[in-house]
Design an enzyme around this catalytic site. Sequence first.
Site, PDB file in Angstrom:
ATOM      1  N   ARG A  64       7.492 -12.838 -45.215  1.00  0.00           N
ATOM      2  CA  ARG A  64       6.825 -13.486 -44.666  1.00  0.00           C
ATOM      3  C   ARG A  64       5.501 -13.282 -43.606  1.00  0.00           C
ATOM      4  O   ARG A  64       5.112 -14.299 -42.914  1.00  0.00           O
ATOM      5  CB  ARG A  64       7.320 -15.281 -44.966  1.00  0.00           C
ATOM      6  CG  ARG A  64       8.454 -15.771 -46.235  1.00  0.00           C
ATOM      7  CD  ARG A  64       7.292 -16.016 -47.350  1.00  0.00           C
ATOM      8  NE  ARG A  64       7.914 -15.847 -48.348  1.00  0.00           N
ATOM      9  CZ  ARG A  64       8.353 -15.353 -49.199  1.00  0.00           C
ATOM     10  NH1 ARG A  64       8.193 -13.908 -49.196  1.00  0.00           N
ATOM     11  NH2 ARG A  64       9.022 -15.216 -50.385  1.00  0.00           N
TER      12      ARG A  64
ATOM     13  N   SER B 239       7.632 -24.871 -50.483  1.00  0.00           N
ATOM     14  CA  SER B 239       8.811 -24.440 -48.848  1.00  0.00           C
ATOM     15  C   SER B 239       8.153 -24.541 -47.823  1.00  0.00           C
ATOM     16  O   SER B 239       8.058 -23.855 -47.406  1.00  0.00           O
ATOM     17  CB  SER B 239       9.659 -23.394 -49.497  1.00  0.00           C
ATOM     18  OG  SER B 239       9.921 -23.416 -50.664  1.00  0.00           O
TER      19      SER B 239
ATOM     20  N   GLU C 276       8.508 -21.815 -42.280  1.00  0.00           N
ATOM     21  CA  GLU C 276       7.607 -21.096 -43.315  1.00  0.00           C
ATOM     22  C   GLU C 276       5.898 -21.960 -42.870  1.00  0.00           C
ATOM     23  O   GLU C 276       5.389 -21.169 -42.495  1.00  0.00           O
ATOM     24  CB  GLU C 276       7.780 -21.328 -44.868  1.00  0.00           C
ATOM     25  CG  GLU C 276       6.777 -19.415 -45.165  1.00  0.00           C
ATOM     26  CD  GLU C 276       7.724 -19.795 -46.723  1.00  0.00           C
ATOM     27  OE1 GLU C 276       6.377 -19.637 -47.817  1.00  0.00           O
ATOM     28  OE2 GLU C 276       8.300 -19.838 -46.801  1.00  0.00           O
TER      29      GLU C 276
END
Length: 339
Positions: free
Chosen positions: A165, A239, A335
């Site tokens: 990520r 998420s 995130e």
Amino acid sequence: MKIERDASLQPYNTFGIDAKATLLAEFASVDELRELLQNSEVQVLPKLILGGGSNVLFTQNVEAAVLLNRIKGITQTPEEDGKHVLVTSGSGETWHELVLYTLEHDLGGIENLSLIPGTVGAAPLQNIGAYGVELKDTFVSLEALEMATGNVVTFNKEQCGFGYRESVFKKEAKGQYIVTSVTLRLTKEHTFNTSYGAIQDTLAQQQVKELSLRAISEAVCHIRRSKLPDPAQIGNAGSFFKNPEIALSMFEMLKAQYPGIPGYPVSPEIMKVPAGWLIEQCGWKGKVLGKHGVHKDQALVLVNYGGAAGNDVKDLAYEIIQSVQDKFGITLTPEVNII
């Protein structure tokens, strides 16, 4: 070129947070983007590029020029080996629309990334991934406009510095470039990846007799829809936290204390632990706090039930981080981009 002032960002973020932008404008080509960046009002303000608004949480009004990416178009170029095709997409295309394009043309490589929200341009910024596949697996290059000069620069895979990520655009190159197109190398001869998550079970439930790109995509879509709420119905950004990576020695210590803890090897020394499991063990799953809370089916997803302030969601996120730290000694990282 239309520029709105003191504009609401509520329609442009999937959390549905009602923040205001000093300026708001959209661009559908590199030339339009250059023109916007040369505008005297835009020049004096910080810039925020928004695609689908699916990875952002606004906690305040945005004193910036918010530029909406609407660069479209998908093209393909066969490679000489006859086994691969280069597919180039405008950065303003919806990611899932690109996946559907590849299915229609029987091109493999990103079917496991079906239904991930957001635009193509946002995909390399955080190296999107799901069900055993990451963007970097098929990535060739991207073009990006350098805001300081107006020049279009090409970045190859190595220059993007992909991690979990992560990319160079979230670190040393942050805020310097605007992605305008992305090129992927996809296959005409397919290897199917069904080992991760519930894909095999879902294929069996759907009574799939013969594997195909579309069958895998439909299985992934089914799983995602069963786990993740639709932002059109409940405000969310998917998420909210990254799955933490911890030392194998720490994982083994936790395993002795919590035998049910799941983990996936990243390397011989590193294990990835599902953040959703950690959050659920701390009692957060399904918790409602007025107008916001944690989704009832997926502890990774923080939600706005309607009318929540961005700071409400942010405060909840940091309460969750603290509780996981206290219980497991693991630090969760958001995130979602908190602004």
